[in-house]
Scaffold this active site. Structure first.
Site, PDB file in Angstrom:
ATOM      1  N   ILE A   1      -2.207  97.263  11.096  1.00 42.74           N
ATOM      2  CA  ILE A   1      -2.796  95.916  11.096  1.00 42.74           C
ATOM      3  C   ILE A   1      -4.158  95.931  10.404  1.00 42.74           C
ATOM      4  CG2 ILE A   1      -3.591  93.993  12.560  1.00 42.74           C
ATOM      5  CD1 ILE A   1      -1.383  94.868  14.590  1.00 42.74           C
TER       6      ILE A   1
ATOM      7  N   VAL B   1       3.792  95.984  20.252  1.00 48.22           N
ATOM      8  CA  VAL B   1       3.408  97.232  19.581  1.00 48.22           C
ATOM      9  C   VAL B   1       2.445  98.002  20.482  1.00 48.22           C
ATOM     10  CG1 VAL B   1       1.462  96.256  18.258  1.00 48.22           C
ATOM     11  CG2 VAL B   1       2.670  98.226  17.376  1.00 48.22           C
ATOM     12  N   GLY B   2       1.656  97.264  21.274  1.00 49.30           N
ATOM     13  CA  GLY B   2       0.713  97.915  22.183  1.00 49.30           C
ATOM     14  C   GLY B   2       1.454  98.513  23.359  1.00 49.30           C
TER      15      GLY B   2
ATOM     16  N   SER C   1      -5.826 100.455  18.840  1.00 50.27           N
ATOM     17  CA  SER C   1      -5.068 100.307  20.094  1.00 50.27           C
ATOM     18  C   SER C   1      -5.967 100.707  21.260  1.00 50.27           C
ATOM     19  CB  SER C   1      -3.776 101.135  20.054  1.00 50.27           C
ATOM     20  OG  SER C   1      -4.027 102.385  19.516  1.00 50.27           O
TER      21      SER C   1
ATOM     22  N   GLU D   1      -6.313  88.663  31.174  1.00 48.05           N
ATOM     23  CA  GLU D   1      -5.530  87.641  30.472  1.00 48.05           C
ATOM     24  C   GLU D   1      -4.509  87.070  31.438  1.00 48.05           C
ATOM     25  OE1 GLU D   1      -3.892  89.142  26.823  1.00 48.05           O
ATOM     26  OE2 GLU D   1      -5.859  89.660  26.064  1.00 48.05           O
TER      27      GLU D   1
ATOM     28  N   GLY E   1      -5.181 101.243  11.319  1.00 43.29           N
ATOM     29  CA  GLY E   1      -3.731 101.464  11.316  1.00 43.29           C
ATOM     30  C   GLY E   1      -3.058 100.389  10.491  1.00 43.29           C
TER      31      GLY E   1
ATOM     32  N   ARG F   1      -7.198  94.536  21.795  1.00 46.54           N
ATOM     33  CA  ARG F   1      -7.066  94.462  23.247  1.00 46.54           C
ATOM     34  C   ARG F   1      -8.440  94.182  23.860  1.00 46.54           C
ATOM     35  NH1 ARG F   1      -2.453  93.972  22.531  1.00 46.54           N
ATOM     36  NH2 ARG F   1      -0.717  95.159  23.381  1.00 46.54           N
TER      37      ARG F   1
ATOM     38  N   HIS G   1      -4.111  85.138  23.108  1.00 45.66           N
ATOM     39  CA  HIS G   1      -3.293  86.296  22.672  1.00 45.66           C
ATOM     40  C   HIS G   1      -2.061  85.855  21.857  1.00 45.66           C
ATOM     41  CE1 HIS G   1      -2.614  90.755  23.751  1.00 45.66           C
ATOM     42  NE2 HIS G   1      -1.967  90.466  22.636  1.00 45.66           N
ATOM     43  N   ILE G   2      -2.352  85.255  20.704  1.00 38.19           N
ATOM     44  CA  ILE G   2      -1.251  84.725  19.875  1.00 38.19           C
ATOM     45  C   ILE G   2      -1.147  85.435  18.519  1.00 38.19           C
ATOM     46  CG2 ILE G   2      -1.163  82.433  20.944  1.00 38.19           C
ATOM     47  CD1 ILE G   2      -2.915  81.431  18.551  1.00 38.19           C
TER      48      ILE G   2
END
Ligand SMILES: O=C(O)[C@H](O)CO
Length: 361
Positions: free
Chosen positions: A199, A118-119, A250, A307, A197, A278, A326-327
């Site tokens: 999420i 989505v990012g 974002s 990362e 947003g 992020r 990042h899961i």
């Protein structure tokens, strides 16, 4: 009579002959169409060989795929430059950086980039638009999974789950002890959500079940919280008032490093900071200092910078910092749905149709 009969018989065969001839023609047509469509199959470059199978199978039906084998190592920029010259589409993920320079190398057939995320911070969206290259992404299908993980990280950090587990394994659990491994609970607390947003809103709704006292949020959306009684506020007020600060925005030029030293100093010394958005939203050095100097009580991070974070990074040494690789969207269902949506986006763009999820700038 017999002539008539023969003629009749002959005529009776006519449709059959006609059918047979047509059948041959049809066969020829199908074969040549197949050859043509084989010749004209779209060429798609896939940036790694571990994308979920369902999405890949959808693409394979209609496209020629060239898939980067991870055993060769991570995909290089040079490879992307080589591929963008000769392909019609890219199927990529977070680590694949698509910048203006790369887009300049795009061949005349290159039409679409589809990212299984989505990012979009790894893609220069404006440059793609200028180059008339369409971009597909995967919103919605990961909202619930990411919101769930956010709640998990919030609890893991505040209730010190990893620290407690480590203590147990090291033999530091001597007896039940009244104040050992205590942390703040969610009930009655004030939660601040930065970025409201899909999420952020889902996280807020889930938190109601924990009987929190107030949910504050800031971001461009001002009315979205009304339905659940969340309160829109400014950034500084959110930081000062919240017991838990959650980042769900974002990464854009406006949000880059917005969590800096000044902002951490506004937070309560008892507060917990959670980031499932992020790493680039945070000045990581400032966060490290804030954690080391107990400016804030703890942090739970599902994303960081870079990362993967080096295993000897000072953040990995802190007991008051929970780190996850990042899961956020890593449920089988979400990752599969993301893979399928990314494939559908490519197929639609190749047909010049409306894409199920296209980013419009
Ligand atoms: O942008 C995204 O999709 C997440 O960060 C990974 O699922």
């Amino acid at each position: 009579m017999s002539f008539g009969l023969k003629s009749l018989r002959f005529e009776a065969h006519l449709p059959l002959l006609f059918h047979q001839r047509n059948h041959k023609l049809l066969k020829l047509f199908v074969a040549s169409d197949r050859r043509m469509s084989e010749k004209s199959k779209a060429k798609v470059f896939v940036s790694r060989d571990d994308f979920p199978a369902e999405g890949m199978n959808l693409l394979k039906e209609r496209c020629d795929l060239e898939i980067w084998p991870l055993k060769k190592g991570l995909l290089s920029r040079d490879e992307l430059v080589k591929q963008i010259k000769v392909k019609d589409a890219f199927y990529i993920a977070l680590g694949d950086k698509i910048d203006k320079e790369l887009l300049k190398s795009a061949g005349k057939n290159f039409k679409v980039i589809s990212t299984m995320s989505v990012g979009l911070d790894h893609i220069d969206v404006a440059a793609a638009k200028e180059a008339k290259i369409r971009i597909g992404y995967t919103p919605d299908v990961l909202t619930e999974a990411t919101a769930e993980l956010t709640i998990g990280l919030l609890i893991a950090t505040s209730r010190r789950l990893f620290e407690a587990n480590k203590a147990l394994r090291c033999g530091d659990w001597k007896s039940w002890s009244p104040l050992w491994m205590c942390g703040p609970g969610l009930e009655g607390s004030t939660i601040g959500i930065f970025g409201f947003g899909r999420i952020g809103q889902s996280v807020a709704k889930k938190l109601l079940a924990f009987r929190v006292s107030r949910i504050l949020y800031c971001g461009r959306k001002k009315k979205e919280g009304n339905e659940i009684g969340a309160i829109h506020t400014d950034f500084d007020c959110l930081l000062k008032e919240s017991d838990f600060v959650i980042v769900n925005c974002s990464l854009t030029p406006e949000t880059k490093c917005v969590f800096n030293k000044d902002k951490f100093s506004l937070m309560k010394p008892t507060s917990i900071f959670v980031n499932t958005a992020r790493g680039g939203v945070v000045d990581q050095e400032a966060l490290l200092e804030a954690l080391q100097n107990k400016v804030i009580a703890g942090a739970g991070l599902d994303c960081m910078n870079p990362e993967p974070i080096p295993t000897d990074h000072p953040l990995t040494k802190l007991d008051n910092c929970v780190l996850l690789p990042h899961i956020g969207s890593a449920t089988f269902g979400s990752r599969n749905a993301m893979g399928v949506l990314a494939a559908q986006n490519i197929l639609a763009a190749l047909d010049d149709r409306e894409m199920p999820a296209e980013i419009k700038v």
